[in-house]
Design a protein around this motif. Structure first.
Motif: not given
Length: 454
Positions: A232-251
């Motif tokens: 699948i690689g990257y598809v637009q929309g994945m950044s919206d799913i990933c963003s909260p994880m980046i914010i919530l988890l420091e590592n």
């Protein structure tokens, strides 16, 4: 507990007392840029004493050795969501990163193994494209569609670059003896600047992403994921799913694995081919649900040439990120995940045989009431009614409930698909996540009852 590196972005120190929490105070965990305040949906979620999972309740849910009382945690989340101070740590369990029946020591070992694995994958990617892991990211293509370099691998333009970057897709132009792997490599390199463009647009109203290092962190995680998921690689929309994880988890590695688990639930949505879009199966299920619970509305939508329900594409693709404020969308997700929780989720993801997920989730149906409490409310209802194997996501019933709520207006005012889109567009910022989920459960119950009759 169980995640010493979990943190809530922008907050240092302890959590505030929930009895004094308001939606405005909760917004300070994810502050919005002042110039964007007028453009973001209003936050409706409020942490409620006795309902929202607090830091104190979260810590108390663990035994001395680290076993988690998942049944008690699910009850609390389903009633009132998760307080931001422990949201990231709780998400790791909801998404199947960790087994509630594991100890602190076992989870720490697993976390370390995963961090090392992520570091190894990231190092692979960095050797190919050095800008990965540098704290920077790219928004311009580094290769053309036929594989010719138009920028160096650190994103710097090559002076002799030509207009080949705008040529039509011609991946077959790659030398035949390079094989399929090089085609995947090309596709990955082609996706990197698209990831960068999406990163710039993702949650841009939040102060968190004013920091380029945070944007780069999101880009790195998505780049590594696209490298690992070569189908699948990257598809637009994945950044919206990933963003909260980046914010919530420091590592960063922890954020990657949380995103990877979320994608296991959503991956099929992003599968596309020349014949179909990934979310098509969910849209087909949505059509069947609406046809069953509200046949007049379904007939009306079909007459408007909307029988394929493509107008609901975005809602399902990025799980209502556009319809709610950032805080409310996180609340919606965690309550849905709690309601859909299956205690077999960790073992199913950890199974090396990789059989169908449904086989592992439902091959050992519980008979005792105690075990049933470890299932989320939605999943438990599916088990009781024998509908579990259908594996319909709660989000599909949520869309169906929104359509049913707008029945009168859609029947009266929608004269074409543009009207349908406009009416549904008006729900942005006006939906109450708690009420919407309650309505979704009602539609689910109604659907099962009607389907049984037919």
């Amino acid at each position: 507990m169980g995640n010493s590196n979990s943190s809530v972005a922008f907050k240092n120190g302890g959590s505030r007392a929930m009895k004094n929490s308001s939606s405005e105070e909760l917004d300070t965990y994810y502050p919005v840029r002042p110039e964007c305040l007028a453009d973001v949906p209003k936050t409706r979620f409020k942490a409620r004493v006795g309902k929202t999972l607090s830091e104190r309740r979260w810590k108390a849910a663990f035994s001395k050795d680290g076993y988690l009382d998942i049944a008690g945690v699910l009850r609390r989340i389903q009633r009132g969501g998760i307080h931001p101070s422990i949201k990231g740590a709780a998400w790791e369990f909801l998404l199947g990163c960790f087994d509630p029946e594991s100890t602190f020591e076992e989870r720490n070992q697993l976390r370390q193994q995963r961090r090392e694995q992520y570091a190894a994958w990231k190092s692979e990617c960095q050797k190919i494209v050095p800008v990965i892991g540098s704290g920077k990211f790219i928004t311009s293509a580094i290769v053309s569609n036929d594989g010719q370099p138009i920028a160096s691998d650190d994103g710097q333009p090559i002076e002799c670059a030509t207009s080949t970057s705008n040529s039509q897709d011609n991946s077959d132009a790659m030398p035949a003896d390079n094989g399929n792997f090089d085609k995947k490599m090309l596709q990955w390199k082609l996706s990197l600047h698209q990831i960068g463009l999406d990163v710039v647009r993702t949650d841009r109203t939040l102060v968190f992403y004013e920091n380029e290092a945070n944007q780069a962190k999101l880009w790195d995680v998505l780049a590594v994921y696209a490298w690992m998921d070569k189908d699948i690689g990257y598809v637009q929309g994945m950044s919206d799913i990933c963003s909260p994880m980046i914010i919530l988890l420091e590592n960063e590695a922890d954020a990657y694995w949380c995103f990877e688990r979320a994608m296991r639930r959503l991956r099929e949505n992003f599968k596309c081919s020349t014949d179909s879009i990934g979310v098509q199966s969910q849209l087909s299920t949505l059509a069947q649900i609406v046809k069953t619970v509200d046949p007049k509305l379904h007939q009306h939508l079909e007459e408007l040439d909307g029988g394929e329900y493509l107008f609901a594409f975005r809602m399902l693709m990025v799980l209502f990120r556009r319809e709610f404020s950032f805080v409310d969308s996180l609340y919606l997700w965690e309550v849905m995940w709690a309601m859909e929780y299956n205690p077999n989720i960790y073992s199913s993801y950890d199974d090396k045989r990789q059989p169908l997920l449904s086989e592992l989730l439902y091959d050992d149906k519980p008979n005792d009431k105690h075990k049933l409490k470890e299932y989320g409310k939605f999943e438990r209802n599916n088990l009781k009614t024998g509908a579990a194997e259908q594996n319909s996501a709660l989000s599909v019933f949520l869309v169906a409930s929104v359509l049913e709520t707008k029945h009168r207006r859609l029947m009266k005012e929608a004269k074409g698909l543009d009207d349908v889109v406009e009416i549904l567009g008006e729900i942005s910022g006006n939906l109450d996540a708690r009420k919407a989920l309650d309505e979704a459960l009602k539609v689910h119950k109604k659907y099962l009852k009607q389907a049984k009759k037919s």
